[in-house]
Design a protein around this motif. Structure first.
Motif, short mmCIF file in Angstrom:
data_model
loop_
_atom_site.label_atom_id
_atom_site.label_comp_id
_atom_site.label_asym_id
_atom_site.label_seq_id
_atom_site.Cartn_x
_atom_site.Cartn_y
_atom_site.Cartn_z
N UNK A 1 -0.33 3.54 -11.33
CA UNK A 1 -0.20 2.10 -11.13
C UNK A 1 -1.28 1.72 -10.11
N UNK A 2 -2.21 0.85 -10.50
CA UNK A 2 -3.31 0.45 -9.63
C UNK A 2 -3.18 -1.04 -9.35
N UNK A 3 -3.17 -1.39 -8.06
CA UNK A 3 -2.99 -2.78 -7.66
C UNK A 3 -4.09 -3.19 -6.68
N UNK A 4 -4.54 -4.45 -6.75
CA UNK A 4 -5.52 -4.95 -5.78
C UNK A 4 -4.83 -5.35 -4.48
N UNK A 5 -5.52 -5.13 -3.35
CA UNK A 5 -5.05 -5.62 -2.04
C UNK A 5 -5.95 -6.77 -1.63
N UNK A 6 -5.34 -7.84 -1.13
CA UNK A 6 -6.10 -9.05 -0.82
C UNK A 6 -5.96 -9.43 0.65
N UNK A 7 -6.98 -10.13 1.17
CA UNK A 7 -6.91 -10.64 2.53
C UNK A 7 -6.17 -11.97 2.53
N UNK B 1 -2.11 -6.24 -11.71
CA UNK B 1 -1.75 -4.82 -11.62
C UNK B 1 -1.99 -4.15 -12.97
N UNK B 2 -2.49 -2.90 -12.92
CA UNK B 2 -2.70 -2.12 -14.14
C UNK B 2 -1.79 -0.91 -14.11
N UNK B 3 -1.24 -0.57 -15.27
CA UNK B 3 -0.36 0.60 -15.35
C UNK B 3 -0.70 1.38 -16.61
#
Length: 626
Positions: A356-362, A336-338
């Motif tokens: 706040x930028x977060x990755x979404x994963x399968x 996560x980046x903030x």
């Protein structure tokens, strides 16, 4: 399969050479035989040869057990023993070996002779029927295996709506075992009451035509579990014609979890849509796939304009590229980046965002998208900056005040400190003072008092100006009178230093200003001119029209000052105080008050000076309305 068994048995018992009986015996496709008590074939008709391939002669005298399949031998022997004891065989099956080695299924009927020494029997070849049954059993087994492996209920109904097929998933989902449910009417036990009127209306049409509103369709509805609990299902229903009536087959899927998930998804969707913060979703390459209404409001772009774009369209150019590289390095590694962005709206205006930028994963842990949650902090940032500046300004102001008070205390200490020894000398009879000495001491005491009064007056005026209750009372005032009044006030001081004060007021100029504060401005400028002009110098105070303003100037032929010193004269955070040509004291507060009061009256003040050549202080006031 052999409904004429009694007739056949009767005719076999009459087989004693009668020509008619022989004809029937020989032409029958069924296998007739007479077996002795010990199991030997005594007489057989030609159908045996047609069916098994053996000639009659090859079988006569041989024991029937020789031809029976080993797995069937024990039960066949048991049946013969039963017959010899007077029993009758019905639907007895076994396998006989053909001459070519294959096996034929035979269905038997038999009866013993009255003396129980012989057994009359007739068999029919049912191999083809048994083969068909095996195929049907195999297909039925395959069908059961398939339907039972299906995770959804599979149910078949006959033309009356009674259940004829019920797979394992149906039992697990609806709670009824196969034995409990088979043959029961489905609509009476599993269909909610509210659907029955429509069923009663449409079912007769289905029975006649195989058609209906839900036939060959998939739709969501509800079913009732054995426990009485109603739950949602997705039902696919088809019709087929079988044995002269329209039947149906349905596949049901329990969608309870899906309904729950959909409800949660709707809540989440509403939360996202109504969120007070911006939400932007991009694919793994960073191209926008979704924006909520707040993001549209914040950026000024429509959702359609943002779709497929890279968020870089919001760049203002004020965020370093290195910061964006660090951002991508963080989120592409699954973290996560903030941070904050200074972005640009569609209309070109800038705004601050906390993000706040977060990755979404399968399920496999692969990044499929990124979610940015951003809040407009422009107002908060501005307030914070203002607070920071205010805090810094307050610190500077406090420091300046501390320095100012220190200078004032020092400058007041000198003249006030001289009061006591001068008064002591003047009041002590031990001192034999001449009139000349007494007058000198009194003059010094007066000068110290005037200096102290000026310092206190400036300090009081400054203190009042800092109060929230300080108000100006602007009136029309004569600039000529203002100048003359102050020249008169400083005439004595000027004479003591042999200074010449010149008045040069242009015409009858009327200013619109607060008399008290402007009087103080002129006094301070005149006081400084006297202080920093050496004996025999010239001071000029003049006034002139300058458009909508009036310029008032106090010029002297004094010591002047450097550009650096002049540049700090009106700064409250830089307090400067220097002694006059006759060591006159000063606090540095006077010029700060001048700037404050001139600006409050709608004017401006400036200084022009050159070291060793004197100074010119010029300030403006608004003209009074005519």
């Amino acid at each position: 399969m052999m409904d004429n068994l009694s007739d056949i048995n009767g005719k076999m018992q009459d087989l004693s050479g009668d020509p008619a009986s022989d004809v029937f015996f020989n032409i029958s496709p069924d296998l007739f035989c007479i077996v002795s008590g010990d199991g030997l074939f005594i007489r057989m008709n030609p159908a045996w040869e047609t069916t098994l391939g053996y000639t009659v002669d090859e079988m006569i005298g041989r024991n029937f057990v020789e031809f029976i399949h080993p797995d069937d031998a024990a039960s066949a022997i048991k049946q013969v023993a039963l017959q010899m004891n007077g029993g009758e065989t019905l639907n007895f099956l076994n396998r006989f070996r053909s001459k070519d080695g294959s096996w034929k299924w035979l269905e038997w009927r038999a009866k013993t002779a009255e003396n129980r020494k012989f057994l009359y029997a007739v068999a029919r070849d049912i191999s083809e029927s048994m083969h068909m049954k095996e195929l049907l059993d195999e297909k039925e087994g395959l069908l059961n295996a398939i339907t039972n492996s299906v995770r959804d209920p599979v149910i078949m109904l006959d033309g009356k709506g009674n259940i004829t097929f019920w797979n394992a998933a149906a039992a697990a989902t609806l709670g009824y075992s196969r034995d409990e449910i088979m043959g029961r009417n489905l609509h009476q036990i599993m269909v909610p009451q509210r659907y029955l009127p429509a069923h009663h209306k449409g079912f007769p049409i289905f029975q006649k035509t195989g058609r209906g509103n839900i036939i060959d369709k998939t739709q969501e509805t509800f079913a009732i579990h054995k426990s009485g609990l109603e739950f949602p299902i997705e039902l696919s229903l088809s019709a087929f014609h079988y044995k002269g009536e329209w039947c149906s087959i349905g596949i049901a899927h329990d969608i309870s979890e899906r309904r729950t998930a959909e409800a949660e998804l709707r809540k989440l969707s509403q939360a996202v849509e109504q969120s007070p913060v911006s939400i932007i979703v991009t694919d793994q390459k960073g191209y926008i796939e979704f924006v909520n209404p707040k993001a549209v409001e914040s950026t000024g772009y429509s959702a359609e304009e943002l779709m497929g774009k890279n968020p870089s369209v919001l760049k203002s150019g004020e965020t370093p590229d290195s910061e964006y590289k660090g951002l991508w390095a963080t989120i592409s590694s699954g973290k996560k980046w903030q941070g904050t962005f200074h972005n640009k709206r569609k209309d070109g205006s800038l705004y601050w965002e906390s993000a706040v930028i977060s990755p979404m994963m399968d399920s496999g842990g692969e990044i499929i998208s990124y979610v940015a949650v951003k809040e407009d902090i422009t107002d908060g940032k501005r307030i914070q900056d203002e607070l920071t500046q205010s805090e810094a300004g307050l610190k500077e102001a406090n420091a300046a005040k501390s320095k100012l008070f220190s200078i004032i205390a020092h400058d007041l200490r000198g003249p006030i400190g001289n009061f006591i020894p001068i008064i002591d000398v003047l009041t002590d009879d031990d001192y034999d003072l001449t009139n000349e000495n007494r007058n000198k001491l009194l003059a010094e005491l007066k000068r110290a008092s005037i200096t102290t009064l000026g310092l206190l007056e400036n300090l009081l005026s400054w203190s009042v100006s800092q109060s929230e209750r300080f108000e100006l009372v602007s009136v029309n005032l004569s600039v000529r009178e203002l100048i003359h009044r102050n020249v008169t006030l400083f005439a004595t001081g000027a004479n003591q230093k042999s200074l010449s004060i010149q008045e040069k007021a242009e015409g009858e100029l009327i200013a619109f200003a607060d008399l008290h504060t402007i009087d103080l401005v002129v006094r301070n400028l005149m006081s400084n001119a006297l202080k920093f002009t050496p004996n025999g110098g010239i001071i000029t105070i003049s006034a002139r029209s300058a458009g909508e303003q009036i310029e008032i100037e106090v010029a002297d032929s004094g010591v002047g000052m450097t550009p650096e010193f002049a540049g700090n004269l009106f700064k409250s955070k830089v307090i400067q105080s220097t002694p006059g040509t006759n060591r006159e004291k000063g606090s540095g507060l006077g010029l700060i008050l001048c700037k404050d009061f001139v600006e409050r009256n709608g004017g401006k003040i400036r200084v022009e000076s050159e070291l060793g050549k004197g100074s010119r202080f010029i300030f403006t006031l608004p003209k009074a309305a005519v």
